[in-house]
Design an enzyme around this catalytic site. Structure first.
Site, short mmCIF file in Angstrom:
data_model
loop_
_atom_site.label_atom_id
_atom_site.label_comp_id
_atom_site.label_asym_id
_atom_site.label_seq_id
_atom_site.Cartn_x
_atom_site.Cartn_y
_atom_site.Cartn_z
N ALA A 143 -7.96 33.37 -12.16
CA ALA A 143 -7.09 33.47 -10.99
C ALA A 143 -7.59 32.57 -9.86
O ALA A 143 -7.74 33.01 -8.71
CB ALA A 143 -6.98 34.91 -10.54
N HIS A 144 -7.82 31.30 -10.18
CA HIS A 144 -8.23 30.31 -9.18
C HIS A 144 -7.27 29.14 -9.26
O HIS A 144 -6.92 28.70 -10.36
CB HIS A 144 -9.67 29.84 -9.43
CG HIS A 144 -10.70 30.90 -9.22
ND1 HIS A 144 -11.48 30.98 -8.09
CD2 HIS A 144 -11.06 31.95 -9.99
CE1 HIS A 144 -12.29 32.02 -8.18
NE2 HIS A 144 -12.06 32.63 -9.33
N HIS A 219 -19.27 37.92 -14.60
CA HIS A 219 -18.42 38.77 -15.45
C HIS A 219 -18.42 38.32 -16.92
O HIS A 219 -17.50 37.67 -17.40
CB HIS A 219 -17.01 38.95 -14.90
CG HIS A 219 -16.30 37.74 -14.39
ND1 HIS A 219 -16.16 36.57 -15.10
CD2 HIS A 219 -15.65 37.55 -13.20
CE1 HIS A 219 -15.46 35.70 -14.41
NE2 HIS A 219 -15.15 36.27 -13.25
N ASN A 222 -15.59 37.28 -19.70
CA ASN A 222 -14.36 36.87 -19.04
C ASN A 222 -14.52 35.46 -18.47
O ASN A 222 -15.52 35.15 -17.84
CB ASN A 222 -13.98 37.85 -17.93
CG ASN A 222 -13.69 39.24 -18.47
OD1 ASN A 222 -14.33 40.21 -18.08
ND2 ASN A 222 -12.75 39.35 -19.38
N ALA A 223 -13.49 34.61 -18.69
CA ALA A 223 -13.47 33.23 -18.19
C ALA A 223 -14.61 32.39 -18.75
O ALA A 223 -15.25 31.63 -18.03
CB ALA A 223 -13.48 33.22 -16.67
N ASP A 251 -14.03 48.30 -16.59
CA ASP A 251 -12.82 49.07 -16.32
C ASP A 251 -12.07 49.43 -17.61
O ASP A 251 -10.96 49.97 -17.54
CB ASP A 251 -11.89 48.31 -15.37
CG ASP A 251 -11.48 46.94 -15.91
OD1 ASP A 251 -11.93 46.56 -17.01
OD2 ASP A 251 -10.70 46.24 -15.22
N HIS A 254 -11.03 44.67 -18.93
CA HIS A 254 -11.61 43.33 -19.00
C HIS A 254 -12.50 43.14 -20.23
O HIS A 254 -12.54 42.06 -20.81
CB HIS A 254 -12.42 43.04 -17.73
CG HIS A 254 -11.59 42.62 -16.56
ND1 HIS A 254 -10.84 43.50 -15.85
CD2 HIS A 254 -11.40 41.39 -16.00
CE1 HIS A 254 -10.21 42.85 -14.87
NE2 HIS A 254 -10.52 41.58 -14.95
N ASP A 276 -15.33 43.12 -9.25
CA ASP A 276 -14.43 41.97 -9.09
C ASP A 276 -13.12 42.44 -8.46
O ASP A 276 -12.04 41.92 -8.74
CB ASP A 276 -14.18 41.28 -10.44
CG ASP A 276 -13.61 39.86 -10.29
OD1 ASP A 276 -13.66 39.33 -9.16
OD2 ASP A 276 -13.11 39.31 -11.28
N GLY A 312 -8.76 39.45 -11.14
CA GLY A 312 -9.67 40.43 -10.59
C GLY A 312 -9.34 41.80 -11.16
O GLY A 312 -8.76 41.93 -12.24
#
Length: 390
Positions: A143-144, A219, A222-223, A251, A254, A276, A312
């Site tokens: 999300a960038h 994280h 992720n990514a 959570d 993710h 995050d 996030g």
């Protein structure tokens, strides 16, 4: 002078070691003064408030080194948002935190960091600043905004360092980008922890970054590239390097609980629980912004409106810890350490934060022995009603 003594507690001191039963803790003027048995507490100075824990767990306040907002606001919204965000997370047991900033227009990002730096210097509950970008891999941008990503060249890197004025504690970057490895070295020379994340780096490139001084994996899973039997990737590199801490967003969305369990099994003293969290945290489902990007939250899951990438989370630290204990089946002492001493160690502040010991801040959480959610939050000599009790 305000003081509190908590008696008959099961004390988890943040170390990950076996808890102390029938224990007592005393806090005075915001600092822990005594930790010992309840019988020993009869010889301590009298406190203005005394609580009987009746055997419930007592632990240090949680430390979140990676979150972006909460309560409908983001740190990108400026200094006026900071107290609001911190109050939202404090109600869920986060007593100390690092402000994270998503990638944006570089000049705007630099101004935000400079403004936030002034607040960090006056607020002891803010441990520092974490720019998550703009030095990220386009293929793992999450999300960038793609158009704002940059190579970590010296002219950009030093502008961020200068803007933070000594308050930047970590920065996420993709070390394989042009200038990435040199940036890791530069950051370490300034006392800043480089974090490997939003990256396409190989196992070998991650190893080089860790050898140069990167100490956090942002994280985990992720990514970034996952684990492949012929291409181990950055997660395996981080697991094999005893100096590296691995963030995880616990959570159950993710990262699958069984994968989280593997991280704890492989590196129980180096897992760091993070949220995050974005602005929708502690708020209803709906439409929000994460930096420049539109996000829709449905059933508590935040995704970009364009492309559907996770944006996030809406996780809070109390749930991250409770999930680790009740869903991932991690030993409570280890799960609590992953939210207290481990994050403090990851950013080099464990000599000041993260433990329930004399001389450390009087941040206390009394937990429900079944759910492991807070039933009392105590910081700055003040009791706060936990969100779970509201």
């Amino acid at each position: 002078m305000t003081s509190l003594t908590c008696l008959n507690a099961l004390v988890y001191d943040g170390s990950g070691n076996t808890p102390l039963s029938n224990a007592a803790v005393r806090v005075s003027d915001g600092v822990i003064t005594h930790v010992g048995s309840t019988s020993e507490a009869t010889h301590w100075p009298a406190s203005t408030t005394t609580i009987d824990a009746h055997g419930a767990p007592l632990c240090p306040g949680y430390i979140d080194i990676h979150h972006h907002g909460g309560g409908g606001m983001a740190y990108d919204d400026g200094p006026a948002a900071i107290d609001h965000i911190m109050a939202a997370h404090l109600a869920h047991g986060t007593t100390r935190c690092v402000m994270s900033f998503v990638t944006d227009d570089f000049a705007t990002m630099t101004k935000r960091i400079a403004a936030a730096a002034q607040i960090v210097r006056t607020n002891p509950h803010l441990l520092g600043i974490h720019p998550e970008g703009p030095f990220l891999d386009p293929g793992h941008k999450g999300a960038h905004p793609l158009q704002e990503l940059k190579d970590p060249l010296p002219e950009y890197l030093h502008q961020l360092i200068d803007a933070a004025a000594g308050t930047m504690v970590q920065i996420t970057l993709a070390p394989e980008k042009t200038g990435g490895m040199e940036a890791v070295t530069t950051l370490r020379s300034h006392g800043i922890v480089p974090a490997v994340g939003h990256t396409t780096c190989s196992y070998e490139q991650a190893n080089e970054a860790f050898a140069r001084g990167a100490r956090i994996l942002t994280h985990a899973f992720n990514a970034m590239n996952g684990i492949h039997h012929r291409a181990p990737g950055p997660v395996i590199a981080a697991l094999r390097d005893q100096r590296v801490f691995l963030e995880v967003i616990n959570d159950t969305i993710h990262v699958h609980p069984e994968v989280v369990a593997t991280l704890f099994a492989e590196a129980p003293q180096r897992v760091v629980l993070v949220t995050d969290a974005m602005s929708a945290t502690c708020n209803p489902d709906g439409d929000y912004m994460l930096g420049q990007l539109a996000v829709t939250v449905t059933d508590g899951v935040a995704r970009l409106q364009e492309g559907g990438s996770l944006a996030g989370s809406t996780l809070t630290m109390d749930c991250a810890v409770a999930n680790a204990i009740t869903k991932v089946h991690v030993d409570p002492a280890v799960a609590i350490a992953a939210a207290t001493s481990h994050p403090a160690q990851a950013i080099g502040m464990d000599d000041q934060y993260g433990y329930l010991r004399p001389g450390y801040p009087g941040d206390l959480l009394l937990l429900d022995p079944e759910t492991f959610l807070p039933t009392m939050i105590y910081t700055d000599d003040t009791q706060i009603t936990p969100a779970a009790a509201r």
